[in-house]
Write an enzyme that holds these catalytic residues in place. Structure first.
Site, PDB file in Angstrom:
ATOM      1  N   GLU A  66      24.507 -33.317 -36.311  1.00 20.36           N
ATOM      2  CA  GLU A  66      24.162 -34.048 -35.091  1.00 20.36           C
ATOM      3  C   GLU A  66      23.210 -35.165 -35.508  1.00 20.36           C
ATOM      4  O   GLU A  66      22.067 -34.914 -35.889  1.00 20.36           O
ATOM      5  CB  GLU A  66      23.526 -33.108 -34.071  1.00 20.36           C
ATOM      6  CG  GLU A  66      24.496 -32.020 -33.608  1.00 20.36           C
ATOM      7  CD  GLU A  66      23.900 -31.078 -32.578  1.00 20.36           C
ATOM      8  OE1 GLU A  66      22.691 -31.194 -32.293  1.00 20.36           O
ATOM      9  OE2 GLU A  66      24.650 -30.230 -32.063  1.00 20.36           O
TER      10      GLU A  66
ATOM     11  N   HIS B 203      22.372 -24.014 -23.326  1.00 21.14           N
ATOM     12  CA  HIS B 203      21.345 -23.157 -23.933  1.00 21.14           C
ATOM     13  C   HIS B 203      20.067 -23.180 -23.110  1.00 21.14           C
ATOM     14  O   HIS B 203      19.354 -22.162 -23.033  1.00 21.14           O
ATOM     15  CB  HIS B 203      21.071 -23.600 -25.376  1.00 21.14           C
ATOM     16  CG  HIS B 203      20.715 -25.032 -25.537  1.00 21.14           C
ATOM     17  ND1 HIS B 203      21.588 -26.056 -25.263  1.00 21.14           N
ATOM     18  CD2 HIS B 203      19.560 -25.638 -25.919  1.00 21.14           C
ATOM     19  CE1 HIS B 203      21.002 -27.219 -25.490  1.00 21.14           C
ATOM     20  NE2 HIS B 203      19.757 -26.992 -25.872  1.00 21.14           N
TER      21      HIS B 203
END
Length: 216
Positions: free
Chosen positions: A115, A210
């Site tokens: 990422e 999350h």
């Protein structure tokens, strides 16, 4: 030497692999912000919600070799379980991720993801490339698997990226908590992101599941 803020085993919460068990390795350092609050207002990226300073996080530390780091990380994966998947993140992981680390992870059976903000070149061998643009500077990494744009950013309209060679295009609502009080909006980032995706169906909505689930 590899400097790691934290490492942990959890579920990927965002994007195309949301819900997938993953080992996260967060490197220290970023080329767009020092990570120190006194520098946030003048940084190229002002809304980061991640602590990437130092090596004092969960399972963090300094590791002399790629073998040392992967030996450490491998202890966090469930014993004798396959489908090994590791996400290198930050900060900006391209400052430290190199071919030696990629080869060592492959040797241990991992599929590798990164990422990145896309402003630095990447080494070869990464299996899944997710670019999240944070600056108006031209992207060095202008193709990959997933482009995930935090929205809204007034200097980065999604239309600037629609021509790039990515398999998936995601908009992710900016976390209001990461903004100074004077920049928080009446029209929430969530509402703006939902509206934009409905009006521009090339883009999909990425939720930070999350955070919803209360996990790392």
């Amino acid at each position: 030497m590899y400097n790691i803020k934290e490492a942990f085993y959890s579920l990927q919460g965002e994007g195309a692999h949301a819900g997938r068990p993953a080992l996260f390795c967060r490197f220290t350092g970023c080329n767009l912000w020092s990570g120190k609050e006194q520098h946030r207002s003048t940084a190229e990226c002002t809304f980061c919600d991640t602590d990437f300073v130092g090596t004092d996080g969960q399972n963090g530390g300094r590791f002399k070799t790629a073998s040392d780091l992967l030996k450490h990380l491998d202890t966090l994966w469930p014993t004798n379980k396959s489908h090994k998947y590791i996400v290198f993140t930050g900060g900006e992981p391209a400052l430290q991720l190199d071919e030696a680390l990629i080869l060592e992870a492959k040797k241990r059976g991992y599929t590798l993801a990164i990422e990145t903000n896309g402003t630095l070149p990447l080494p070869k061998g990464i299996d899944w490339i997710c670019v999240s643009p944070k600056t108006s500077k031209p992207l060095v990494v202008n193709q990959g698997n997933e482009l995930k744009l935090v929205f809204p950013q007034s200097h980065l309209p999604p239309s600037d990226f629609e021509h790039l060679a990515f398999d998936h295009f995601y908009l992710q609502a900016m976390d209001q908590a990461a903004l100074p009080n004077d920049q928080q909006r009446v029209d929430s980032p969530q509402a703006q992101t939902l509206r934009y995706c409905l009006q521009n169906p090339q883009w999909r909505l990425s939720l930070q599941t999350h955070k919803m689930l209360g996990i790392d």
